[in-house]
Design a protein around this motif. Structure first.
Motif, mmCIF file in Angstrom:
data_model
loop_
_atom_site.group_PDB
_atom_site.id
_atom_site.type_symbol
_atom_site.label_atom_id
_atom_site.label_comp_id
_atom_site.label_asym_id
_atom_site.label_seq_id
_atom_site.Cartn_x
_atom_site.Cartn_y
_atom_site.Cartn_z
ATOM 1 N N PHE A 81 -2.608 -5.984 3.052
ATOM 2 C CA PHE A 81 -4.026 -5.748 3.355
ATOM 3 C C PHE A 81 -4.246 -5.450 4.839
ATOM 4 C CE2 PHE A 81 -5.085 -8.495 -0.511
ATOM 5 C CZ PHE A 81 -5.336 -7.396 -1.310
ATOM 6 N N ALA A 82 -3.548 -6.166 5.665
ATOM 7 C CA ALA A 82 -3.723 -5.949 7.099
ATOM 8 C C ALA A 82 -3.289 -4.537 7.483
ATOM 9 C CB ALA A 82 -2.937 -6.981 7.891
ATOM 10 N N TYR A 83 -2.166 -4.096 6.966
ATOM 11 C CA TYR A 83 -1.722 -2.741 7.285
ATOM 12 C C TYR A 83 -2.638 -1.691 6.659
ATOM 13 C CZ TYR A 83 2.424 -4.369 9.635
ATOM 14 O OH TYR A 83 3.283 -4.963 10.529
ATOM 15 N N PHE A 84 -3.227 -2.015 5.531
ATOM 16 C CA PHE A 84 -4.197 -1.093 4.941
ATOM 17 C C PHE A 84 -5.398 -0.961 5.879
ATOM 18 C CE2 PHE A 84 -7.993 -0.419 2.304
ATOM 19 C CZ PHE A 84 -7.681 0.822 1.780
ATOM 20 N N LEU A 85 -5.857 -2.079 6.461
ATOM 21 C CA LEU A 85 -6.988 -2.027 7.386
ATOM 22 C C LEU A 85 -6.631 -1.282 8.671
ATOM 23 C CD1 LEU A 85 -8.481 -5.621 7.007
ATOM 24 C CD2 LEU A 85 -9.462 -3.470 6.202
ATOM 25 N N ALA A 143 -7.332 -6.669 12.004
ATOM 26 C CA ALA A 143 -7.023 -6.494 10.586
ATOM 27 C C ALA A 143 -6.430 -7.782 10.006
ATOM 28 C CB ALA A 143 -6.049 -5.325 10.409
ATOM 29 N N PHE A 144 -5.495 -8.396 10.717
ATOM 30 C CA PHE A 144 -4.895 -9.640 10.226
ATOM 31 C C PHE A 144 -5.907 -10.783 10.234
ATOM 32 C CE2 PHE A 144 -0.959 -7.345 10.865
ATOM 33 C CZ PHE A 144 -0.155 -7.835 9.837
ATOM 34 N N LEU A 145 -6.814 -10.805 11.177
ATOM 35 C CA LEU A 145 -7.844 -11.844 11.226
ATOM 36 C C LEU A 145 -8.807 -11.714 10.042
ATOM 37 C CD1 LEU A 145 -8.839 -14.221 12.894
ATOM 38 C CD2 LEU A 145 -10.321 -12.637 14.129
ATOM 39 N N ILE A 146 -9.180 -10.530 9.692
ATOM 40 C CA ILE A 146 -10.057 -10.309 8.540
ATOM 41 C C ILE A 146 -9.375 -10.775 7.252
ATOM 42 C CG2 ILE A 146 -11.109 -8.509 7.098
ATOM 43 C CD1 ILE A 146 -11.679 -6.984 9.752
ATOM 44 N N VAL A 147 -8.106 -10.442 7.107
ATOM 45 C CA VAL A 147 -7.359 -10.849 5.918
ATOM 46 C C VAL A 147 -7.269 -12.368 5.835
ATOM 47 C CG1 VAL A 147 -5.086 -10.793 4.831
ATOM 48 C CG2 VAL A 147 -6.078 -8.692 5.738
ATOM 49 N N ALA A 148 -6.989 -13.020 6.931
ATOM 50 C CA ALA A 148 -6.893 -14.487 6.944
ATOM 51 C C ALA A 148 -8.234 -15.117 6.555
ATOM 52 C CB ALA A 148 -6.452 -14.971 8.321
ATOM 53 N N ILE A 204 -0.088 -15.690 -1.774
ATOM 54 C CA ILE A 204 -0.987 -14.632 -1.329
ATOM 55 C C ILE A 204 -0.866 -14.413 0.169
ATOM 56 C CG2 ILE A 204 -3.431 -14.065 -0.993
ATOM 57 C CD1 ILE A 204 -3.906 -15.282 -3.775
ATOM 58 N N VAL A 205 -0.827 -15.481 0.909
ATOM 59 C CA VAL A 205 -0.742 -15.350 2.371
ATOM 60 C C VAL A 205 0.539 -14.641 2.770
ATOM 61 C CG1 VAL A 205 -0.470 -16.650 4.516
ATOM 62 C CG2 VAL A 205 -2.266 -17.253 2.905
ATOM 63 N N ILE A 206 1.632 -14.993 2.155
ATOM 64 C CA ILE A 206 2.917 -14.397 2.539
ATOM 65 C C ILE A 206 3.034 -12.948 2.078
ATOM 66 C CG2 ILE A 206 5.409 -14.491 2.114
ATOM 67 C CD1 ILE A 206 5.123 -17.535 2.066
ATOM 68 N N MET A 207 2.698 -12.686 0.810
ATOM 69 C CA MET A 207 3.005 -11.375 0.244
ATOM 70 C C MET A 207 1.909 -10.327 0.464
ATOM 71 S SD MET A 207 4.767 -12.680 -3.267
ATOM 72 C CE MET A 207 5.405 -11.093 -3.764
ATOM 73 N N LEU A 208 0.656 -10.709 0.299
ATOM 74 C CA LEU A 208 -0.394 -9.695 0.317
ATOM 75 C C LEU A 208 -1.095 -9.535 1.668
ATOM 76 C CD1 LEU A 208 -2.073 -10.309 -3.158
ATOM 77 C CD2 LEU A 208 -0.419 -8.553 -2.496
ATOM 78 N N THR A 229 -7.388 2.395 8.780
ATOM 79 C CA THR A 229 -8.759 2.858 9.053
ATOM 80 C C THR A 229 -9.015 2.976 10.547
ATOM 81 O OG1 THR A 229 -9.652 0.609 9.081
ATOM 82 C CG2 THR A 229 -9.600 1.753 6.946
ATOM 83 N N GLY A 230 -8.031 2.626 11.347
ATOM 84 C CA GLY A 230 -8.195 2.743 12.782
ATOM 85 C C GLY A 230 -8.472 1.403 13.455
ATOM 86 N N LEU A 231 -8.478 0.314 12.718
ATOM 87 C CA LEU A 231 -8.721 -1.015 13.265
ATOM 88 C C LEU A 231 -7.462 -1.511 13.971
ATOM 89 C CD1 LEU A 231 -11.301 -2.751 12.972
ATOM 90 C CD2 LEU A 231 -10.159 -3.969 11.145
ATOM 91 N N HIS A 232 -7.669 -2.233 15.050
ATOM 92 C CA HIS A 232 -6.529 -2.824 15.753
ATOM 93 C C HIS A 232 -5.848 -3.832 14.805
ATOM 94 C CE1 HIS A 232 -4.335 -5.283 18.667
ATOM 95 N NE2 HIS A 232 -4.348 -4.179 19.422
ATOM 96 N N PRO A 233 -4.501 -3.913 14.807
ATOM 97 C CA PRO A 233 -3.801 -4.817 13.879
ATOM 98 C C PRO A 233 -4.226 -6.284 14.007
ATOM 99 C CG PRO A 233 -2.236 -3.272 14.830
ATOM 100 C CD PRO A 233 -3.544 -3.047 15.528
ATOM 101 N N ALA A 234 -4.560 -6.746 15.173
ATOM 102 C CA ALA A 234 -4.985 -8.143 15.333
ATOM 103 C C ALA A 234 -6.268 -8.402 14.544
ATOM 104 C CB ALA A 234 -5.176 -8.477 16.803
#
Length: 146
Positions: free
Chosen positions: A79-83, A93-98, A71-75, A86-91
Motif C-alpha cells: 500500500f505504501a508503494y502504491f501511494l 505513504a507509510f504513515l497513512i498505511v500505519a 497485514i502490517v508485514i505483508m500489505l 501518486t507522487g506522495l513522499h514515501p514517509a
C-alpha cells in the motif's frame, strides 16, 4: 372396657405414624444431597454460557493480533508503494498505511470487548445458595429485606 381397647389402639397408631430419628436424618441427608446436586447443575448451566462468551472474545483478540501482524508485514509495503506512485513522499505513504491498520486494530478490539462484557456471574446459583443456611434451619425463604 371397649374404651380402653380403643385408646390403646389409638396410641399404637400414633407411634407408628411418628417418624424415627433415623428416618428424619436419612430424609434430611437425601434432601441436602438433592439440593447440592441441583445447585451444581445450575452453576454448570450458567457458567457454560459465560465460558463460551469468554472464549469467543479471547479468540477474537487472538485473530485480531495475528491478522494485524500479517497485514502490517505483508500489505503495508504494497500500500505504501502504491501511494508513492501518486507522487506522495514515501514517509507520508507509510504513515497513512500505519494509521489505517491502527484503525482496523481498534475496531477489532472494540468487538472483542463487547464479547467479553457478556461474561456474567452465576446470579441464580448465588441467590439460591444464600437461601441454604435458612433452609437448613427450617425457615422458609421470604422476600429479601432491603
Amino acid at each position: 372396657m371397649a374404651t380402653s381397647v380403643n385408646s390403646s389402639s389409638d396410641a399404637a397408631t400414633d407411634q407408628v405414624e411418628e417418624p424415627t430419628i433415623g428416618r428424619l436424618v436419612a430424609d434430611a441427608s437425601r434432601d441436602l444431597s438433592a439440593l447440592v446436586q441441583h445447585e451444581v447443575a445450575l452453576a454448570k448451566a450458567e457458567l457454560r454460557f459465560s465460558v463460551k462468551a469468554g472464549l469467543l472474545g479471547s479468540l477474537l483478540f487472538i485473530v485480531a493480533g495475528f491478522l494485524g501482524v500479517l497485514i502490517v508485514i505483508m500489505l503495508s509495503f504494497a500500500f505504501a508503494y502504491f501511494l508513492t506512485m501518486t507522487g506522495l513522499h514515501p514517509a507520508w505513504a507509510f504513515l497513512i498505511v500505519a494509521g489505517a491498520y491502527a484503525l482496523l486494530a481498534v475496531l477489532l478490539v472494540v468487538f472483542g470487548i463487547n464479547r467479553i462484557k457478556k461474561i456474567r456471574a452465576p446470579e441464580a446459583t448465588i441467590e439460591t445458595a444464600k437461601q441454604i443456611p435458612a433452609a437448613l434451619k427450617g425457615q422458609r425463604p421470604g422476600p429479601d429485606p432491603v
